[in-house]
Design a protein around this motif. Sequence first.
Motif, PDB file in Angstrom:
ATOM      1  N   ALA A 154       0.824  -1.203   0.000  1.00 44.27           N
ATOM      2  CA  ALA A 154       0.000   0.000   0.000  1.00 44.27           C
ATOM      3  C   ALA A 154       0.865   1.262   0.000  1.00 44.27           C
ATOM      4  CB  ALA A 154      -0.936   0.001   1.201  1.00 44.27           C
ATOM      5  N   LEU A 155       1.931   1.265   0.816  1.00 42.07           N
ATOM      6  CA  LEU A 155       2.818   2.431   0.838  1.00 42.07           C
ATOM      7  C   LEU A 155       3.449   2.650  -0.528  1.00 42.07           C
ATOM      8  CD1 LEU A 155       4.325   4.689   2.387  1.00 42.07           C
ATOM      9  CD2 LEU A 155       6.126   3.005   2.842  1.00 42.07           C
ATOM     10  N   GLU A 156       3.874   1.572  -1.171  1.00 42.90           N
ATOM     11  CA  GLU A 156       4.491   1.706  -2.490  1.00 42.90           C
ATOM     12  C   GLU A 156       3.513   2.312  -3.500  1.00 42.90           C
ATOM     13  OE1 GLU A 156       7.814  -1.897  -2.253  1.00 42.90           O
ATOM     14  OE2 GLU A 156       5.837  -2.294  -3.130  1.00 42.90           O
TER      15      GLU A 156
ATOM     16  N   ALA B 250       4.096   6.034  -5.104  1.00 46.44           N
ATOM     17  CA  ALA B 250       4.137   6.129  -6.569  1.00 46.44           C
ATOM     18  C   ALA B 250       3.133   7.167  -7.062  1.00 46.44           C
ATOM     19  CB  ALA B 250       3.855   4.765  -7.191  1.00 46.44           C
ATOM     20  N   GLU B 251       1.938   7.146  -6.511  1.00 43.82           N
ATOM     21  CA  GLU B 251       0.925   8.121  -6.904  1.00 43.82           C
ATOM     22  C   GLU B 251       1.354   9.532  -6.506  1.00 43.82           C
ATOM     23  OE1 GLU B 251      -3.853   9.089  -6.234  1.00 43.82           O
ATOM     24  OE2 GLU B 251      -2.921   7.383  -5.222  1.00 43.82           O
TER      25      GLU B 251
ATOM     26  N   SER C  96      10.590  11.724 -10.401  1.00 44.18           N
ATOM     27  CA  SER C  96       9.883  11.246 -11.583  1.00 44.18           C
ATOM     28  C   SER C  96      10.585  11.632 -12.881  1.00 44.18           C
ATOM     29  CB  SER C  96       8.455  11.811 -11.612  1.00 44.18           C
ATOM     30  OG  SER C  96       8.463  13.210 -11.890  1.00 44.18           O
ATOM     31  N   LEU C  97      11.697  12.355 -12.782  1.00 51.12           N
ATOM     32  CA  LEU C  97      12.335  12.895 -13.982  1.00 51.12           C
ATOM     33  C   LEU C  97      13.448  12.016 -14.530  1.00 51.12           C
ATOM     34  CD1 LEU C  97      11.783  15.641 -11.910  1.00 51.12           C
ATOM     35  CD2 LEU C  97      12.163  16.642 -14.142  1.00 51.12           C
TER      36      LEU C  97
ATOM     37  N   THR D 150      11.870   5.110  -6.957  1.00 52.29           N
ATOM     38  CA  THR D 150      10.755   5.333  -7.872  1.00 52.29           C
ATOM     39  C   THR D 150      11.263   5.268  -9.310  1.00 52.29           C
ATOM     40  OG1 THR D 150      11.131   7.740  -7.690  1.00 52.29           O
ATOM     41  CG2 THR D 150       9.452   6.754  -6.248  1.00 52.29           C
ATOM     42  N   THR D 151      10.410   4.773 -10.210  1.00 49.68           N
ATOM     43  CA  THR D 151      10.798   4.665 -11.611  1.00 49.68           C
ATOM     44  C   THR D 151       9.557   4.470 -12.481  1.00 49.68           C
ATOM     45  OG1 THR D 151      12.225   3.498 -13.188  1.00 49.68           O
ATOM     46  CG2 THR D 151      11.147   2.156 -11.500  1.00 49.68           C
TER      47      THR D 151
END
Length: 396
Positions: free
Chosen positions: A59-61, A65-66, A192-193, A217-218
Motif C-alpha cells: 500500500a505504501l508503495e 508512486a501516486e 519522476s524525472l 521510484t521509476t
Amino acid sequence: MPLDALAQAELPVSAGSSSANIPLLDLRAQFGEIRNELLDAVTRVLESQCFILGPEVDALEREVAEYVGVEFAIGCASGSDALLLAQMAIGIESEDEVITTPFTFGATGGSIARLRARPVFVDIHPDTFNIDERQLEAAITSRSRAIMPVHLFGLPANMDAVLAVARKHNLAVIEDAAQAIGARWKDQNIGSLGTCGCFSFFPSKNLGGAGDGGMITTNDPQLAQRLRILRVHGTRKKYRYELLGINSRIDALQAAILRVKLRHLDHWTDGRRRNAETYRKLFAEHQLTEQLTLPCAPETSFHVYNQFSVRAPQRDELREYLRDLGISTEVYYPSPLHLEPAFAYLGYHDGDLPNAEAVCREVLSLPVYPELTLDRQQAVVAAISRFYQRGTLKGN
C-alpha cells in the motif's frame, strides 16, 4: 564513534545542550499531532503479525508512486540502500564512473564506491548548493555510466540541463532525492524525472519514519522488477537466486507509520515553506540579508526546505553563540566528500572544487520544522542580529 552516535550525527533533534529551548527539529511536536493515528497503524501491524513486506508495504508503495507521479515505487531498508539498489539494477559495475556532487551526505558517494565504481565529483553552484550542470560534460569519459544529482536540502537541481547532458551521452540519471520528497522542478515531481529517484525516510526527513527506510521510484517496468528481486537476496522464488542481491526490505511497521505521515506531508511542507518565508522577512527587517546569504529559491523550483541553510561569516563562532543561548543549529556539511579520508584514493586535493569547499566553511542550518512558532523564529533571528552587532561594536 559507535553506530548510534553516527545516527545522531544525522539526527540532531536535541543538538547542543539537552536543555535547548529551540531544537533544530521537534519530532515530539509532530507525534503529538498524529499520536492516535500512528498508534492505530502500529497496532494494526502488530495484530496482523505481518512484518516483512506484505499489504502495508504494498500500500505504501502504491501511495508513494501516486504521490511522486510514477508507475512504480519499491521500498527498501534505507535511503542509502535506495542509491545502492538503483545502481545495481541499472548495472553499474567495477571501474564504471558516476558523476555527482561532493557537497552531500556520505551515502551519495559511498553508494557508488561500494560497487567499486568511481565517484567523479563536480563542483556546485555557490547559491543553490546543487551540482553545477555546466561542468558535467567536462567530467564525462568513456567509463561514465550515470549522473547522480542531489536535490540538496529540498531544492531541485537543474534537471533540464542534467537530463539534456544525460541524453546526449546515453547516461542514466539517478536522482538523490533523500531530502526532497514533494519538491518539484518546474511542474514535475522530483523522483519522476530521471531513470529513477531515491528517497530516504530517516526520521529527520520531511517524511520520516520511526527508524530507517527508503524508496526507489521509476517508470521503467524492467528496472522495477529488477529492484524487487535485488532487495530480497536476488530472489522471486524462495531459495532460487536469479541475481546477486541484498537484504533490504522496508519493515511493515515503518510502512504503516509512513502511510499515516504521507497524508500530512503537504501540510507539513506548507509549514516549512511558510517558515522559510518568515525567516526571509525577519532577516530583512534586521538588515542581515547582506551579512548572511539566504537559501536560494529559484522560480523554476518548488523548495520543500528539509533544511534552511544560510551562509554565515564566522559560522563556528555564531553557532557556539547560539548554542549558549539554547538555540540548536547544525552544519550540513562540514567537509566536502572529495576531501574526506574515505575518498582520498580518488586523488582530489584542497582547491580542486572551490565552491563546495567554501560553502562547507560557512553553511549553517537553522530550525525550520513545520511546528516552529513565530516567536521562536523571532528569537533565532534576533540572536543572530545581536551576534553580528556585537562584532561590529568590537570592531569599532
